[in-house]
Scaffold this motif. Sequence first.
Motif, PDB file in Angstrom:
ATOM      1  N   GLU A  59       6.939   7.678  12.142  1.00 37.83           N
ATOM      2  CA  GLU A  59       6.487   5.986  12.272  1.00 37.83           C
ATOM      3  C   GLU A  59       5.664   5.999  11.815  1.00 37.83           C
ATOM      4  N   TYR A  60       5.109   5.561  10.689  1.00 44.65           N
ATOM      5  CA  TYR A  60       3.897   5.435  10.077  1.00 44.65           C
ATOM      6  C   TYR A  60       3.632   4.343  10.652  1.00 44.65           C
ATOM      7  N   ARG A  61       2.109   4.553  11.040  1.00 39.70           N
ATOM      8  CA  ARG A  61       1.033   3.148  11.510  1.00 39.70           C
ATOM      9  C   ARG A  61       0.030   2.486  10.194  1.00 39.70           C
ATOM     10  N   VAL A  62       0.152   1.910   9.829  1.00 42.99           N
ATOM     11  CA  VAL A  62      -1.169   1.350   8.808  1.00 42.99           C
ATOM     12  C   VAL A  62      -2.323   1.226   9.571  1.00 42.99           C
ATOM     13  N   GLY A  63      -2.584   2.111   8.311  1.00 41.43           N
ATOM     14  CA  GLY A  63      -4.328   2.545   8.139  1.00 41.43           C
ATOM     15  C   GLY A  63      -4.657   4.047   8.952  1.00 41.43           C
ATOM     16  N   GLU A  64      -3.734   4.656   8.798  1.00 33.83           N
ATOM     17  CA  GLU A  64      -3.200   5.816   9.601  1.00 33.83           C
ATOM     18  C   GLU A  64      -4.346   6.954   8.285  1.00 33.83           C
ATOM     19  N   GLY A  65      -3.914   6.628   7.417  1.00 35.24           N
ATOM     20  CA  GLY A  65      -4.502   7.779   6.592  1.00 35.24           C
ATOM     21  C   GLY A  65      -2.954   8.438   5.643  1.00 35.24           C
ATOM     22  N   TRP A  66      -3.108   9.631   4.718  1.00 40.61           N
ATOM     23  CA  TRP A  66      -2.835  10.952   4.125  1.00 40.61           C
ATOM     24  C   TRP A  66      -2.453  11.442   5.203  1.00 40.61           C
ATOM     25  N   GLU A  67      -2.871  11.832   5.667  1.00 37.75           N
ATOM     26  CA  GLU A  67      -2.054  13.111   6.979  1.00 37.75           C
ATOM     27  C   GLU A  67      -1.114  13.292   7.277  1.00 37.75           C
ATOM     28  N   SER A  68      -0.623  12.062   8.115  1.00 40.11           N
ATOM     29  CA  SER A  68       1.288  12.166   8.511  1.00 40.11           C
ATOM     30  C   SER A  68       1.733  12.147   7.818  1.00 40.11           C
ATOM     31  N   LEU A  69       1.742  11.297   6.286  1.00 42.50           N
ATOM     32  CA  LEU A  69       2.770  10.831   5.145  1.00 42.50           C
ATOM     33  C   LEU A  69       2.722  11.987   4.374  1.00 42.50           C
ATOM     34  N   CYS A  70       1.677  12.678   4.421  1.00 42.42           N
ATOM     35  CA  CYS A  70       1.530  14.162   3.605  1.00 42.42           C
ATOM     36  C   CYS A  70       2.654  14.932   4.146  1.00 42.42           C
ATOM     37  N   GLN A  71       2.600  15.415   5.279  1.00 40.73           N
ATOM     38  CA  GLN A  71       2.789  16.653   5.883  1.00 40.73           C
ATOM     39  C   GLN A  71       4.901  16.131   6.226  1.00 40.73           C
ATOM     40  N   PHE A  72       5.033  15.074   5.869  1.00 45.33           N
ATOM     41  CA  PHE A  72       6.012  14.496   6.692  1.00 45.33           C
ATOM     42  C   PHE A  72       7.202  14.792   4.976  1.00 45.33           C
ATOM     43  N   LEU A  73       6.135  14.594   3.973  1.00 43.57           N
ATOM     44  CA  LEU A  73       7.565  14.831   2.231  1.00 43.57           C
ATOM     45  C   LEU A  73       6.840  16.428   1.919  1.00 43.57           C
ATOM     46  N   GLU A  74       5.777  16.729   2.657  1.00 44.04           N
ATOM     47  CA  GLU A  74       5.453  17.945   2.240  1.00 44.04           C
ATOM     48  C   GLU A  74       4.988  17.760   0.730  1.00 44.04           C
ATOM     49  N   LYS A  75       3.488  16.680   0.889  1.00 41.98           N
ATOM     50  CA  LYS A  75       2.842  16.803  -0.231  1.00 41.98           C
ATOM     51  C   LYS A  75       1.533  17.151  -0.134  1.00 41.98           C
ATOM     52  N   GLY A  76       0.550  17.700  -1.263  1.00 36.14           N
ATOM     53  CA  GLY A  76      -0.504  18.079  -1.102  1.00 36.14           C
ATOM     54  C   GLY A  76      -1.267  16.468  -0.645  1.00 36.14           C
ATOM     55  N   SER A 121       0.823  -1.205  -0.131  1.00 40.09           N
ATOM     56  CA  SER A 121       0.506   0.135  -0.101  1.00 40.09           C
ATOM     57  C   SER A 121       0.593   1.562   0.266  1.00 40.09           C
ATOM     58  N   MET A 122       1.979   1.265   0.760  1.00 41.78           N
ATOM     59  CA  MET A 122       2.705   2.311   1.034  1.00 41.78           C
ATOM     60  C   MET A 122       3.635   2.705  -0.697  1.00 41.78           C
ATOM     61  N   ARG A 123       4.140   1.181  -1.071  1.00 37.98           N
ATOM     62  CA  ARG A 123       4.124   1.925  -2.910  1.00 37.98           C
ATOM     63  C   ARG A 123       3.092   2.035  -3.275  1.00 37.98           C
ATOM     64  N   ILE A 124       2.183   1.826  -3.431  1.00 36.88           N
ATOM     65  CA  ILE A 124       0.786   2.513  -4.215  1.00 36.88           C
ATOM     66  C   ILE A 124       1.144   3.945  -3.944  1.00 36.88           C
ATOM     67  N   ALA A 125       1.246   5.007  -3.013  1.00 37.65           N
ATOM     68  CA  ALA A 125       0.628   5.726  -1.975  1.00 37.65           C
ATOM     69  C   ALA A 125       1.914   6.676  -2.965  1.00 37.65           C
ATOM     70  N   LEU A 126       3.216   6.625  -2.760  1.00 37.64           N
ATOM     71  CA  LEU A 126       4.592   7.232  -2.836  1.00 37.64           C
ATOM     72  C   LEU A 126       3.967   7.245  -4.377  1.00 37.64           C
ATOM     73  N   LYS A 127       3.579   6.252  -5.274  1.00 46.52           N
ATOM     74  CA  LYS A 127       4.085   6.765  -6.061  1.00 46.52           C
ATOM     75  C   LYS A 127       2.878   7.533  -6.120  1.00 46.52           C
ATOM     76  N   LYS A 128       1.248   7.687  -6.091  1.00 45.12           N
ATOM     77  CA  LYS A 128       0.379   8.990  -5.917  1.00 45.12           C
ATOM     78  C   LYS A 128       0.920   9.750  -5.531  1.00 45.12           C
ATOM     79  N   LEU A 129       1.921   9.897  -4.730  1.00 43.89           N
ATOM     80  CA  LEU A 129       2.841  11.248  -4.285  1.00 43.89           C
ATOM     81  C   LEU A 129       3.710  11.545  -5.447  1.00 43.89           C
ATOM     82  N   GLY A 130       3.739  10.711  -6.451  1.00 46.55           N
ATOM     83  CA  GLY A 130       4.873  11.970  -7.182  1.00 46.55           C
ATOM     84  C   GLY A 130       5.756  11.095  -7.415  1.00 46.55           C
ATOM     85  N   TYR A 131       6.604   9.529  -6.548  1.00 48.54           N
ATOM     86  CA  TYR A 131       7.482   8.824  -6.303  1.00 48.54           C
ATOM     87  C   TYR A 131       7.187   7.849  -7.726  1.00 48.54           C
ATOM     88  N   ASN A 132       7.733   8.583  -8.531  1.00 44.88           N
ATOM     89  CA  ASN A 132       6.939   7.309  -9.769  1.00 44.88           C
ATOM     90  C   ASN A 132       7.589   6.279  -9.623  1.00 44.88           C
TER      91      ASN A 132
END
Length: 271
Positions: A196-213, A31-42
Amino acid sequence: MYKFIERRRDKQRAVPMQVLALGFSRTGTTSMRIALKKLGYNETNHGFDVWANPLEMEMWTEAINAKFYGKGKLYGRAEWDQLLGDYMAVTDMPHILFAKELIEAYPEAKVILTTRNVDSWWKSYHDTIGSALNSLIRDITVRFDTTNARKAREFWHLASLAMFGTTNVTEEVAKKRYLEYYDEVRSFVPADRLLEYRVGEGWESLCQFLEKGVPTEPFPKTNDTKTFQNHMKRLTVSVWGRLVRQLAMPAFLVCCACFAFYYAGGIRIFI
């Protein structure tokens, strides 16, 4: 032993390494792989990519043998660039075997640790990867397979041995290594570089950390236990189906030859 590695010896990094998602397998790494691709890490390298690429498998094997078994040269930045130079991010196994090395090789990359409750992780691991690695029917299956499946299975057994230090991966052994691994990675990374990203947290903490929308669609959820088990079943059926097709014509020709021999012999006896 190695057929493909020499093709990569002079390769340079093509894109900057930006994210090292180094959570244990079965902690939402797909899931993280797909999420990273959606955030531009193609270009995000995952265990599935390694599974499908004999060249990458050979290089990871070389790296594992050097680090864990003292065979060959330890990988440094040049070797990691040769192996991972086309990727902006990595996640899953076998990358976690080299968490310290990758963190040191790419000090500019942010580090994500996908986590989950250790009991939940063990159940998921045991019912998927652990079951697949210990399956007698799959061991038998790949012995008849002429594609990449046999080498892939050998590779994942090697990677598992490197991670756990034993082929007898009991619940106690696995949970102990799981907890040790997370403590080790925390000790390698400055706090401002680590999420540290707990599975099921959603987008917010990840996008904030990576400075992505934050994307509008839900955070991806894939490769659950049922999906993994179904994939392994399809793989087994595919291998046996291919084997049957390969043997069908030779078997038919043998039967024809036996019939012709028997028939010709019968004629001679009758005459």
